[in-house]
Design a protein around this motif. Sequence first.
Motif, PDB file in Angstrom:
ATOM      1  N   ALA A   1       9.601   6.657  27.783  1.00 39.58           N
ATOM      2  CA  ALA A   1       8.810   5.792  28.663  1.00 39.58           C
ATOM      3  C   ALA A   1       8.134   6.599  29.769  1.00 39.58           C
ATOM      4  CB  ALA A   1       9.694   4.710  29.272  1.00 39.58           C
ATOM      5  N   GLU A   2       8.860   7.533  30.372  1.00 34.67           N
ATOM      6  CA  GLU A   2       8.267   8.364  31.425  1.00 34.67           C
ATOM      7  C   GLU A   2       7.138   9.230  30.874  1.00 34.67           C
ATOM      8  OE1 GLU A   2      10.806  10.439  34.304  1.00 34.67           O
ATOM      9  OE2 GLU A   2      12.463   9.228  33.533  1.00 34.67           O
ATOM     10  N   SER A   3       7.327   9.764  29.677  1.00 38.26           N
ATOM     11  CA  SER A   3       6.298  10.607  29.067  1.00 38.26           C
ATOM     12  C   SER A   3       5.037   9.811  28.779  1.00 38.26           C
ATOM     13  CB  SER A   3       6.819  11.234  27.764  1.00 38.26           C
ATOM     14  OG  SER A   3       7.950  12.028  28.014  1.00 38.26           O
ATOM     15  N   SER A   4       5.195   8.645  28.191  1.00 35.21           N
ATOM     16  CA  SER A   4       4.014   7.842  27.872  1.00 35.21           C
ATOM     17  C   SER A   4       3.346   7.316  29.148  1.00 35.21           C
ATOM     18  CB  SER A   4       4.359   6.705  26.913  1.00 35.21           C
ATOM     19  OG  SER A   4       5.324   5.848  27.466  1.00 35.21           O
ATOM     20  N   ALA A   5       4.105   7.121  30.204  1.00 35.75           N
ATOM     21  CA  ALA A   5       3.524   6.682  31.477  1.00 35.75           C
ATOM     22  C   ALA A   5       2.579   7.741  32.047  1.00 35.75           C
ATOM     23  CB  ALA A   5       4.621   6.352  32.481  1.00 35.75           C
ATOM     24  N   ALA A   6       2.872   9.012  31.801  1.00 35.00           N
ATOM     25  CA  ALA A   6       1.987  10.085  32.270  1.00 35.00           C
ATOM     26  C   ALA A   6       0.615   9.974  31.599  1.00 35.00           C
ATOM     27  CB  ALA A   6       2.612  11.451  31.983  1.00 35.00           C
ATOM     28  N   PHE A   7       0.609   9.596  30.324  1.00 35.63           N
ATOM     29  CA  PHE A   7      -0.660   9.418  29.613  1.00 35.63           C
ATOM     30  C   PHE A   7      -1.403   8.198  30.160  1.00 35.63           C
ATOM     31  CE2 PHE A   7       1.484  12.311  26.868  1.00 35.63           C
ATOM     32  CZ  PHE A   7       0.490  13.019  26.230  1.00 35.63           C
ATOM     33  N   LEU A   8      -0.663   7.138  30.445  1.00 36.13           N
ATOM     34  CA  LEU A   8      -1.266   5.940  31.028  1.00 36.13           C
ATOM     35  C   LEU A   8      -1.893   6.257  32.386  1.00 36.13           C
ATOM     36  CD1 LEU A   8      -1.777   2.868  31.106  1.00 36.13           C
ATOM     37  CD2 LEU A   8       0.531   2.616  32.045  1.00 36.13           C
ATOM     38  N   HIS A   9      -1.187   7.027  33.182  1.00 40.51           N
ATOM     39  CA  HIS A   9      -1.674   7.400  34.515  1.00 40.51           C
ATOM     40  C   HIS A   9      -3.043   8.084  34.435  1.00 40.51           C
ATOM     41  CE1 HIS A   9      -1.617   8.753  38.670  1.00 40.51           C
ATOM     42  NE2 HIS A   9      -1.901   9.974  38.241  1.00 40.51           N
ATOM     43  N   HIS A  10      -3.245   8.889  33.399  1.00 44.21           N
ATOM     44  CA  HIS A  10      -4.516   9.604  33.227  1.00 44.21           C
ATOM     45  C   HIS A  10      -5.481   8.858  32.305  1.00 44.21           C
ATOM     46  CE1 HIS A  10      -3.356  13.125  35.506  1.00 44.21           C
ATOM     47  NE2 HIS A  10      -2.167  13.055  34.936  1.00 44.21           N
ATOM     48  N   LYS A  11      -5.112   7.623  31.935  1.00 41.57           N
ATOM     49  CA  LYS A  11      -5.947   6.774  31.077  1.00 41.57           C
ATOM     50  C   LYS A  11      -6.290   7.452  29.745  1.00 41.57           C
ATOM     51  CE  LYS A  11      -7.998   4.052  34.835  1.00 41.57           C
ATOM     52  NZ  LYS A  11      -6.838   4.039  35.616  1.00 41.57           N
ATOM     53  N   ILE A  12      -5.269   8.113  29.163  1.00 40.20           N
ATOM     54  CA  ILE A  12      -5.410   8.776  27.866  1.00 40.20           C
ATOM     55  C   ILE A  12      -4.738   7.909  26.819  1.00 40.20           C
ATOM     56  CG2 ILE A  12      -4.825  10.806  26.500  1.00 40.20           C
ATOM     57  CD1 ILE A  12      -4.800  12.405  29.121  1.00 40.20           C
ATOM     58  N   ASN A  13      -5.471   7.609  25.754  1.00 44.76           N
ATOM     59  CA  ASN A  13      -4.937   6.785  24.681  1.00 44.76           C
ATOM     60  C   ASN A  13      -4.030   7.604  23.766  1.00 44.76           C
ATOM     61  OD1 ASN A  13      -4.658   4.465  23.025  1.00 44.76           O
ATOM     62  ND2 ASN A  13      -6.152   5.336  21.616  1.00 44.76           N
ATOM     63  N   ILE A  14      -2.808   7.138  23.568  1.00 43.51           N
ATOM     64  CA  ILE A  14      -1.892   7.746  22.607  1.00 43.51           C
ATOM     65  C   ILE A  14      -2.136   7.067  21.263  1.00 43.51           C
ATOM     66  CG2 ILE A  14       0.522   8.014  21.921  1.00 43.51           C
ATOM     67  CD1 ILE A  14       1.250   8.085  24.899  1.00 43.51           C
ATOM     68  N   THR A  15      -2.513   7.848  20.252  1.00 45.16           N
ATOM     69  CA  THR A  15      -2.761   7.276  18.930  1.00 45.16           C
ATOM     70  C   THR A  15      -1.514   7.301  18.059  1.00 45.16           C
ATOM     71  OG1 THR A  15      -3.582   9.400  18.101  1.00 45.16           O
ATOM     72  CG2 THR A  15      -5.216   7.847  18.972  1.00 45.16           C
ATOM     73  N   SER A  16      -0.578   8.181  18.381  1.00 46.38           N
ATOM     74  CA  SER A  16       0.659   8.284  17.605  1.00 46.38           C
ATOM     75  C   SER A  16       1.705   8.972  18.470  1.00 46.38           C
ATOM     76  CB  SER A  16       0.396   9.101  16.335  1.00 46.38           C
ATOM     77  OG  SER A  16       1.592   9.539  15.744  1.00 46.38           O
ATOM     78  N   ILE A  17       2.934   8.489  18.371  1.00 53.08           N
ATOM     79  CA  ILE A  17       4.035   9.145  19.076  1.00 53.08           C
ATOM     80  C   ILE A  17       5.277   9.048  18.204  1.00 53.08           C
ATOM     81  CG2 ILE A  17       4.660   7.085  20.394  1.00 53.08           C
ATOM     82  CD1 ILE A  17       5.307   8.988  22.756  1.00 53.08           C
ATOM     83  N   SER A  18       5.942  10.166  18.032  1.00 53.17           N
ATOM     84  CA  SER A  18       7.196  10.167  17.286  1.00 53.17           C
ATOM     85  C   SER A  18       8.186  11.057  18.023  1.00 53.17           C
ATOM     86  CB  SER A  18       6.992  10.652  15.848  1.00 53.17           C
ATOM     87  OG  SER A  18       6.516  11.968  15.830  1.00 53.17           O
ATOM     88  N   CYS A  19       9.453  10.705  17.903  1.00 56.06           N
ATOM     89  CA  CYS A  19      10.471  11.437  18.631  1.00 56.06           C
ATOM     90  C   CYS A  19      11.780  11.353  17.860  1.00 56.06           C
ATOM     91  CB  CYS A  19      10.624  10.840  20.029  1.00 56.06           C
ATOM     92  SG  CYS A  19      11.669  11.801  21.132  1.00 56.06           S
ATOM     93  N   GLY A  20      12.455  12.463  17.740  1.00 56.60           N
ATOM     94  CA  GLY A  20      13.744  12.471  17.061  1.00 56.60           C
ATOM     95  C   GLY A  20      14.534  13.727  17.406  1.00 56.60           C
ATOM     96  N   GLU A  21      15.836  13.664  17.162  1.00 49.38           N
ATOM     97  CA  GLU A  21      16.718  14.780  17.480  1.00 49.38           C
ATOM     98  C   GLU A  21      16.333  16.035  16.697  1.00 49.38           C
ATOM     99  OE1 GLU A  21      20.695  13.452  16.669  1.00 49.38           O
ATOM    100  OE2 GLU A  21      20.860  12.438  18.598  1.00 49.38           O
ATOM    101  N   THR A  22      16.601  17.181  17.305  1.00 43.55           N
ATOM    102  CA  THR A  22      16.395  18.469  16.669  1.00 43.55           C
ATOM    103  C   THR A  22      17.727  18.950  16.093  1.00 43.55           C
ATOM    104  OG1 THR A  22      16.877  19.713  18.678  1.00 43.55           O
ATOM    105  CG2 THR A  22      14.576  19.034  18.329  1.00 43.55           C
ATOM    106  N   GLU A  23      17.796  20.235  15.788  1.00 44.72           N
ATOM    107  CA  GLU A  23      19.050  20.814  15.310  1.00 44.72           C
ATOM    108  C   GLU A  23      20.129  20.755  16.382  1.00 44.72           C
ATOM    109  OE1 GLU A  23      16.553  23.977  17.177  1.00 44.72           O
ATOM    110  OE2 GLU A  23      16.162  22.362  15.753  1.00 44.72           O
ATOM    111  N   ASN A  24      19.734  20.572  17.641  1.00 44.71           N
ATOM    112  CA  ASN A  24      20.641  20.405  18.773  1.00 44.71           C
ATOM    113  C   ASN A  24      20.621  18.926  19.163  1.00 44.71           C
ATOM    114  OD1 ASN A  24      21.818  20.223  21.322  1.00 44.71           O
ATOM    115  ND2 ASN A  24      20.839  22.078  22.100  1.00 44.71           N
TER     116      ASN A  24
END
Length: 159
Positions: free
Chosen positions: A17-40
């Motif tokens: 939510a904080e990450s996507s809010a940064a894009f909103l603050h700059h009025k940048i459209n996010i077309t795709s977002i994915s997030c998942g655990e790494t090897e850690n």
Amino acid sequence: MKRTISALIRNRPGVLAESSAAFLHHKINITSISCGETENMDVSRMVICAEGSDDDISKVTNDLLAMDFVIQLDDLARKEFVDRELVLIKVDVDKDSMSQMMQIFEVFRADVVGMGQKTITVELSGDQERVEGLIKILQPFGIKSMCRTGMIALKRGDE
């Protein structure tokens, strides 16, 4: 201009939510977002595809780097990378279109994962051009529903 940003982030509530809010603050459209655990398990990789000017993308990446949960950030538009996306598509089918559709699936190396009386569900994993190509070819048959994961990506090479 389309951009792909990859970030290693600490796993904790609210970071997406904080990450996507940064894009909103700059009025940048996010077309795709994915997030998942790494090897850690304490670290996730977030891949954000966005449309914005070089200046706007630079501002939002600087904002992201200032956030305490961001470990590393890469603007993949400036590097070679491998990307994939998964799509599930449910499309109308009848006895007249079945043969043609199966040929399309074979060409795209898509897998049939479900069949109903009037529909067929197919999955495809590939780069965005390949996914878009299959969608475009299937539209005249009648896409009933579709779900896309969004792009995931890693830099090429040893980095």
